[in-house]
Design a protein around this motif. Structure first.
Motif, PDB file in Angstrom:
ATOM      1  N   ARG A 137     -45.896  -9.997  22.128  1.00  0.00           N
ATOM      2  CA  ARG A 137     -45.396  -8.906  22.269  1.00  0.00           C
ATOM      3  C   ARG A 137     -45.729  -7.875  21.164  1.00  0.00           C
ATOM      4  O   ARG A 137     -45.311  -6.843  21.070  1.00  0.00           O
ATOM      5  N   GLU A 138     -46.392  -8.345  20.373  1.00  0.00           N
ATOM      6  CA  GLU A 138     -46.879  -7.250  19.274  1.00  0.00           C
ATOM      7  C   GLU A 138     -48.149  -6.543  19.437  1.00  0.00           C
ATOM      8  O   GLU A 138     -48.596  -5.760  18.417  1.00  0.00           O
ATOM      9  N   PHE A 139     -48.652  -6.273  20.778  1.00  0.00           N
ATOM     10  CA  PHE A 139     -49.718  -5.558  20.927  1.00  0.00           C
ATOM     11  C   PHE A 139     -49.374  -4.591  21.748  1.00  0.00           C
ATOM     12  O   PHE A 139     -50.080  -3.650  22.077  1.00  0.00           O
ATOM     13  N   LEU A 140     -48.088  -4.039  21.684  1.00  0.00           N
ATOM     14  CA  LEU A 140     -47.729  -2.816  22.622  1.00  0.00           C
ATOM     15  C   LEU A 140     -48.398  -1.641  21.844  1.00  0.00           C
ATOM     16  O   LEU A 140     -48.691  -0.654  22.532  1.00  0.00           O
ATOM     17  N   HIS A 141     -47.925  -1.420  20.544  1.00  0.00           N
ATOM     18  CA  HIS A 141     -48.355  -0.230  20.130  1.00  0.00           C
ATOM     19  C   HIS A 141     -49.776  -0.722  19.016  1.00  0.00           C
ATOM     20  O   HIS A 141     -49.992   0.273  18.122  1.00  0.00           O
ATOM     21  N   ALA A 142     -50.303  -1.373  19.321  1.00  0.00           N
ATOM     22  CA  ALA A 142     -51.589  -2.151  18.522  1.00  0.00           C
ATOM     23  C   ALA A 142     -52.865  -1.166  19.069  1.00  0.00           C
ATOM     24  O   ALA A 142     -52.707  -0.887  20.435  1.00  0.00           O
ATOM     25  N   PRO A 143     -53.994  -1.791  18.707  1.00  0.00           N
ATOM     26  CA  PRO A 143     -55.103  -1.459  19.287  1.00  0.00           C
ATOM     27  C   PRO A 143     -55.478  -2.246  20.446  1.00  0.00           C
ATOM     28  O   PRO A 143     -54.432  -3.145  20.747  1.00  0.00           O
ATOM     29  N   PRO A 144     -56.088  -2.021  21.318  1.00  0.00           N
ATOM     30  CA  PRO A 144     -56.348  -2.699  22.556  1.00  0.00           C
ATOM     31  C   PRO A 144     -56.033  -4.099  22.416  1.00  0.00           C
ATOM     32  O   PRO A 144     -56.819  -4.644  21.437  1.00  0.00           O
TER      33      PRO A 144
END
Length: 400
Positions: free
Chosen positions: A32-39
């Motif tokens: 769930r940590e990729f929401l506002h992360a790079p692709p």
């Protein structure tokens, strides 16, 4: 308290199960940590989880049998998460937007007497006869139609030929399941391209319940949850594709219904293509298969079969065609917002908010839930209330 039965007819060690479940929960949180992360590194949640499990497998301690059982428990976790997400496979669920879904704080609420208690309560506040049942709608059109000396911008046509004119219509059919099959004919003119594309991209799956009633319980008195672990399965191996031969393997969790004073009932959850295949079987066939499965899991061949089976069949229902939505690979929360956008899309249109959309699939953070569906209805009601300023006088009261 839970009991984990394996396909070898034994109860698995709680310590081994807890270790595997903790690992899965940790990796699921990380996904769930990729929401506002790079692709996102991979397209789907399933691919990410398998990659991380394979990477950590090299560091696991213990003998080969313990590793094999741990992988089998992890595979059960995958199947359970498919029920939560309402999908056939976690490989279909997009990794990037996965963290946008929000867990509502607090415990689950069970309505006394079932879900029917909720609409029954709402209906008590409405005038008698204001709700019609068994009145399938064939199509809706937003175009001018004269009636009672003034025009109405919306017309609803029912299958029995009756027509209704209105100022506004709120569409609450399952926006993905039903509209995926009928969006080109259900509304006239058809959905705008942006909204139609959102319908196509978003995911919608089936999650059914199977209730089994027993004369006497085979589970411990304090047991509240039963899970099935197939020892020959692993999330790192190819999944079974023969639905007829192995649909029942997707049924991995049973909740012990409370209170058990009068009846001993298990509620099982089954998702995906296996769930849809189950709907094609008769009650007797389902009962026979699950009796064999439970006897195998418990290692008790003469175990008395369930005396009754009751199941949902959401995929077969013509106005649902499944259970609830998920954000599929290739889609995003923007598609949910597009789906929720009222028609016509032009804000300058002199007759705004002709067609509004509600339902769980139109709520960006609470999709797939009852509270998401309820909040979406409140959202559309507020949208209409904002259109009609109560401080001003109007020549007519809008028909909702």
């Amino acid at each position: 308290p839970a009991v984990f039965y394996s396909s070898a007819g034994r109860v698995l060690s709680p310590e081994l199960v807890e270790e595997a479940q903790t690992l899965f929960a940790t990796l699921l949180d990380r996904s769930r940590e990729f929401l506002h992360a790079p692709p996102a590194p991979v397209p789907s949640v399933g691919e990410y989880l398998r990659t991380e499990i394979a990477r950590q497998l090299e560091q696991w301690r213990g003998d080969a049998d313990a590793k094999r059982l741990t992988l089998a428990v992890l595979n059960t976790c995958f199947k359970l998460e498919c029920c939560v997400s309402g999908t056939h496979s976690m490989d279909l669920v997009a990794l990037g937007p996965f963290g946008e879904y929000t867990m509502l704080p607090g415990l689950d609420c069970t309505f006394p007497g079932g879900y029917g208690g909720l609409p029954d309560c709402l209906l008590r506040s409405l005038p008698e006869g204001s709700v019609m049942f068994h009145k399938p709608v064939w199509a809706g059109s937003y175009r001018e139609g004269g009636h009672e000396g003034r025009p109405f911008p919306v017309q609803v046509e029912c299958e029995d030929g009756e027509r209704f004119l209105a100022d506004h219509v709120v569409v609450t059919v399952p926006p993905i399941g039903f509209l995926k099959e009928h969006h080109e004919t259900f509304l006239h003119p058809p959905l705008p391209p942006r909204k139609a594309d959102a319908v196509r991209r978003l995911g919608f799956g089936t999650n059914n319940k199977i209730f089994l009633e027993f004369e006497q319980p085979f589970w411990p008195a304090d047991c509240q949850l039963i899970e099935a672990v197939w020892e020959d399965e692993s999330p790192l191996a190819e999944a079974e594709t023969d639905l007829q031969a192995g649909w029942f393997r997707k049924l991995v969790v049973f909740v012990v219904l409370q209170p058990p004073e009068r009846r001993h009932v298990l509620c099982g959850f089954l998702a995906g293509k296996e769930s849809e295949y189950m709907e094609t079987l008769s009650d007797a066939e389902v009962l026979t298969v699950l009796t064999d499965v439970i006897r195998r899991l418990t290692g008790d061949p003469p175990l008395a079969p369930p005396k009754k089976v009751l199941r949902s069949q959401w995929h077969s229902a013509p106005y649902t065609r499944g259970s609830y939505s998920y954000v599929a690979v290739g889609s995003s929360g923007d598609d949910i917002d597009a789906l929720a956008q009222p028609l016509p899309e032009d804000a300058a249109d002199p007759r705004p908010l002709q067609v509004l959309f509600a339902g769980e699939a139109t709520h960006r953070t609470f999709y797939s839930t009852t509270h998401g569906a309820l909040l979406s209805g409140w959202r559309e009601a507020d949208r209409l209330l904002g259109l009609y300023d109560p401080s001003e006088s109007h020549q007519h009261k809008p028909r909702l």
